[in-house]
Every structure is written in structure tokens, then in C-alpha cells.
Scaffold this active site. Structure first.
Site, PDB file in Angstrom:
ATOM      1  N   GLU A  38     -38.806  22.138  78.294  1.00 10.83           N
ATOM      2  CA  GLU A  38     -38.236  22.802  76.962  1.00 10.83           C
ATOM      3  C   GLU A  38     -36.899  22.163  76.605  1.00 10.83           C
ATOM      4  OE1 GLU A  38     -37.146  24.754  73.989  1.00 10.83           O
ATOM      5  OE2 GLU A  38     -38.959  25.558  74.863  1.00 10.83           O
ATOM      6  N   ASN A  71     -36.737  16.223  76.498  1.00 12.62           N
ATOM      7  CA  ASN A  71     -37.136  15.962  75.385  1.00 12.62           C
ATOM      8  C   ASN A  71     -38.662  15.247  75.593  1.00 12.62           C
ATOM      9  OD1 ASN A  71     -37.952  14.667  72.822  1.00 12.62           O
ATOM     10  ND2 ASN A  71     -35.874  14.474  72.251  1.00 12.62           N
ATOM     11  N   ASP A  94     -43.708  23.449  66.884  1.00 12.04           N
ATOM     12  CA  ASP A  94     -42.901  23.300  65.622  1.00 12.04           C
ATOM     13  C   ASP A  94     -43.925  22.601  64.513  1.00 12.04           C
ATOM     14  OD1 ASP A  94     -41.384  22.928  63.179  1.00 12.04           O
ATOM     15  OD2 ASP A  94     -39.631  22.511  64.340  1.00 12.04           O
ATOM     16  N   THR A 170     -48.080  33.710  76.002  1.00 11.09           N
ATOM     17  CA  THR A 170     -46.795  33.063  75.413  1.00 11.09           C
ATOM     18  C   THR A 170     -46.217  34.121  74.697  1.00 11.09           C
ATOM     19  OG1 THR A 170     -47.739  32.159  73.368  1.00 11.09           O
ATOM     20  CG2 THR A 170     -47.864  30.805  75.435  1.00 11.09           C
TER      21      THR A 170
END
Length: 187
Positions: A38, A71, A94, A170
Site C-alpha cells: 500500500e 510504491n 485507480d 475487499t
């Protein structure tokens, strides 16, 4: 509690959010190390504390789950070896709707080559799910075009318990379920 076969992570939940899938996979795949990745520091800390709470409530369980702030698009090659991963999950990434931001999407030609490098040849799986149909079509199009990936059939996906977990565990998936909108997935 079953012994873990490999002392290194073999299952990644990339962009794990609040850790629902990471925690579900820990019980579904008890012989594997599950690592949630994350980028957001506060969310990573939340997941870490959530895993610790599960361990405290269930002694001897959830020892195979962890979370790391990272990342993935920039740092994945620093953490994993060639052919070391069995499963990589991308749940509700995203969508980067604007065309100028499409290079920032987590599934792209360049990144698919990286993921293929880290997946075990012939047995590694890349899972993706979204509630944005255009993004799903992007995922499928890029995976189908890549020479190192083969799309699983509906029967193969139905037989995989990880697909059901990805679909239902999730927090984002639960939110989509409550809204009554569609989820699109592929392996």
C-alpha cells in the site's frame, strides 16, 4: 497451524487498501506468505494494526500475513526475485480516467513484463477486479496482447477460491456490492 512452505512472500495484494483481501488470503492460503502493498502511510499502519488484532484474537493464525508501505510501480524490482511469486492481485485500482494519466495505470505493457518476470513460469497468476468497465477492458486488452499471459476461462476462474475472495473480501468490493453496481474481473 500449517508450516509455511516458503519463507518469502509468494502472494501479493498490490494496493491492498484496508487489508480485507490480505487478511482473507491468510486463512485461504495458510502455507503461503501474503504481503499487502500500500502506498498510503496511514492506511498501511491501519492494516498492520488490523493484522496484529487478528493475530491476538486468533493465536497461531494470520502469522503469514503482513503489509508494507511501498510504491509498486517504482520499487517492486527491489523486493522480489525472478519467478518467486504465485499470485498478484490488483483490486479496484485507480482508473486514472483522463487519457493523459493512462500511463499511471497499474496494468500496462511495461508493468506486465515486470509482473511476468516475478511470477512463477507456467503457474503464476495475475488477478484484477474493478467496478469500471472501461478499465476492465483496458486490463483484458493489455493482458491478452502480452505474450506471457493467458486469460483463464470462466470455468477455471470459478474453480479458483481466490477469485471468490477477491470478489467479496475487499472493502471497495463490499462498497460496490452495497451500491448494487457491477464488478468486472479477470485472471
Amino acid at each position: 497451524y500449517p508450516a509455511i512452505e516458503n519463507p518469502k512472500p509468494t502472494v501479493l495484494d498490490i494496493g491492498c487498501g484496508f487489508g480485507g483481501l490480505t487478511i482473507a488470503l491468510a486463512t485461504l492460503l495458510p502455507k503461503h506468505l501474503i504481503l499487502g502493498l500500500e502506498i498510503r502511510a496511514k492506511v498501511t499502519e491501519y492494516v498492520r494494526l488490523r493484522i496484529l488484532a487478528h493475530r491476538k484474537e486468533n493465536p497461531g493464525q494470520y502469522e503469514n500475513a503482513s503489509v508494507l508501505r511501498s510504491n509498486t510501480m517504482k520499487l517492486m524490482p527491489h523486493f522480489f526475485e525472478k519467478g518467486s511469486l504465485e499470485k498478484i492481485f490488483f483490486c479496484f485500482p485507480d482508473p486514472h480516467f483522463k487519457k493523459k494519466n493512462h500511463p499511471r495505470r497499474i496494468i500496462s505493457n511495461r508493468l506486465l513484463s515486470e509482473y511476468a518476470y516475478f511470477l512463477k513460469p507456467g503457474q503464476g497468476k495475475l488477478y484484477c477486479i474493478t467496478d469500471v468497465e472501461d478499465l476492465h477492458n483496458w486490463h483484458v486488452k493489455h493482458c491478452r496482447a502480452h505474450p506471457l499471459f493467458r486469460e483463464l476461462s470462466k470455468d477455471e476462474m470459478d474453480a479458483d477460491p481466490c477469485v471468490k475472495a477477491m470478489y467479496s473480501e475487499t472493502e471497495e468490493g463490499k462498497k460496490v456490492e452495497r451500491a448494487g453496481t457491477n464488478k468486472y474481473y479477470a485472471v
